[in-house]
Enzyme design. Structure first.
Site, PDB file in Angstrom:
ATOM      1  N   THR A 173      56.212  37.520  -5.473  1.00 37.15           N
ATOM      2  CA  THR A 173      56.062  37.852  -4.064  1.00 37.15           C
ATOM      3  C   THR A 173      56.683  36.731  -3.251  1.00 37.15           C
ATOM      4  O   THR A 173      56.626  35.565  -3.630  1.00 37.15           O
ATOM      5  CB  THR A 173      54.586  38.134  -3.674  1.00 37.15           C
TER       6      THR A 173
ATOM      7  N   CYS B 118      49.094  33.980   4.127  1.00 36.80           N
ATOM      8  CA  CYS B 118      48.667  34.900   3.081  1.00 36.80           C
ATOM      9  C   CYS B 118      48.461  34.138   1.772  1.00 36.80           C
ATOM     10  O   CYS B 118      49.034  33.077   1.571  1.00 36.80           O
ATOM     11  CB  CYS B 118      49.719  35.979   2.841  1.00 36.80           C
TER      12      CYS B 118
ATOM     13  N   HIS C 283      49.180  40.157  -2.844  1.00 37.97           N
ATOM     14  CA  HIS C 283      49.618  39.400  -1.663  1.00 37.97           C
ATOM     15  C   HIS C 283      48.606  39.694  -0.552  1.00 37.97           C
ATOM     16  O   HIS C 283      48.691  40.715   0.126  1.00 37.97           O
ATOM     17  CB  HIS C 283      51.029  39.862  -1.270  1.00 37.97           C
TER      18      HIS C 283
END
Lengths: 206, 165
Positions: free
Chosen positions: B26, B32, B49
């Site tokens: 990711t 995040c 994520h």
């Protein structure tokens, strides 16, 4: 389903005009700062998936210079002024005659100058919007970051994150022809701010 | 360089699993958190994520489980078990949870990165999954990649280059 799915084209046009007025003023301010003509694109107003937002500035991992401001007041939201590294350095060169030391490193002075440019531009964007809508829109002190676009932009999507997986974004690009500087203004009003903007402009609610 | 590995991409507020000789990745983690689970025996990996700490603040009609720490953790475990992993062999690694911008008045939204990290740890507790690697906090973005063959988590950032967990 998103709350914005029901937006008619007319409403999107209203938001385009919002972007036009704001970015138009900011582009004028930038043009004065740099003493160069600045062109801007017709604002793009779309509901876009979180993942696609970073694509607008070259992809999630693209390193960009971003000035972020939180907008307080009647219609809160997030605002980004985003430029590529190369454009940022060109801008510093033109504006301050700073001899750019390195392509991807920034001195305190350079950070401060870019932050101030962001501040001036966002200020002119928001003050023209506030005049137009008669809503109070007050920028917070700007904060600057040089990092991956995805990491930066996701910060402005948190308010929309509670509502769904997409955000309504008012995106205006500006260009300076000679030295091919390019940048973006992103205005991301909080989900609840849209109705306030529409109401202030006399757009009937459905 | 190794032979080409198949890449599984996980987007923002999304989760996925990978197996055998695949790599799961990711990009652009800011506030995040990228939470990875790995079953070393089955060589299965999962990655979420995660964007927000708790689904209690959700106002969406169709809840996206991958987006919130409290819902993403059980969902990721469920998906991995479904793919053939054993829940009691799972180990966790995580990265991200930065504060991308620093402000004078730190409101709750501004502290979202650290809160995401705390919530992930809290959500892992009931499953007794050990966290064996962590690169969280700071003020910079990260891209992460977990190799299913080795279980090594590779982390890249603009300011600090590459590291492995």
């Amino acid at each position: 389903m998103s709350m914005f799915d029901g937006f008619h084209d007319f409403k999107l046009d209203v938001l385009k005009e919002v972007g036009n007025i704001g970015a138009g003023n900011a582009a004028t301010a930038l043009s004065r700062l740099l003493d160069k003509p600045i062109d801007m694109t017709v604002p793009r107003v779309n509901l876009i998936q979180f993942d696609e937002i970073a694509e607008r500035v070259g992809g999630s991992e693209q390193v960009v210079v971003a000035v972020f401001l939180r907008v307080d007041g009647d219609a809160p939201g997030n605002m980004f002024f985003i430029i590529e590294q190369k454009s940022a350095k060109t801008m510093l060169n033109n504006l301050l005659s700073i001899k750019v030391a390195s392509e991807d490193h920034y001195t305190e002075m350079e950070y401060s100058a870019l932050s101030e440019i962001g501040n001036i531009l966002a200020g002119s964007y928001l003050s023209s919007l506030a005049d137009f809508t008669r809503l109070s829109m007050v920028p917070t002190v700007p904060s600057i970051a040089v990092d991956m676009a995805g990491a930066i932009l996701s910060f402005g999507l948190l308010q929309h994150g509670q509502m769904g997986d997409s955000a309504l974004l008012i995106d205006t690009a500006f260009l300076e022809g000679e030295e091919s500087m390019e940048g973006h203004f992103f205005l991301i009003p909080d989900p609840d701010s849209f109705e306030k903007i529409f109401r202030a402009l006399g757009v009937p609610s459905e | 360089m190794t032979i080409e590995q198949k890449l599984v991409k996980v987007g923002m507020a999304d989760l996925g699993t990978a197996s055998e000789d695949e790599v799961i990745r990711t990009t652009g983690l800011g506030s995040c958190v990228g939470l990875t689970l790995y079953d070393p025996k089955a060589r299965l990996a999962g990655l979420a994520h995660i964007m927000l700490p708790t689904s209690a603040i959700a106002r969406e009609s169709n809840l996206n489980l991958a987006k919130y720490a409290d819902t993403a953790v059980p969902e990721l475990i469920r998906r991995m078990v479904l793919a053939g992993a054993s829940a009691n062999r799972l180990v966790a690694k995580m990265a991200g949870g930065a504060q991308m911008f620093v402000f004078a008045g730190q409101s709750d939204t501004m502290r979202i990165g650290p809160r995401n990290v705390e919530s992930c740890k809290l959500a892992l507790l009931p499953f007794a999954i050990p966290i064996i690697g962590e690169d969280t906090g700071g003020n910079y973005g990260r891209t992460i990649e977990l190799d299913c063959r080795s279980g090594i988590l590779a982390i890249r950032s603009v300011q600090y280059g590459a590291k492995e967990l």
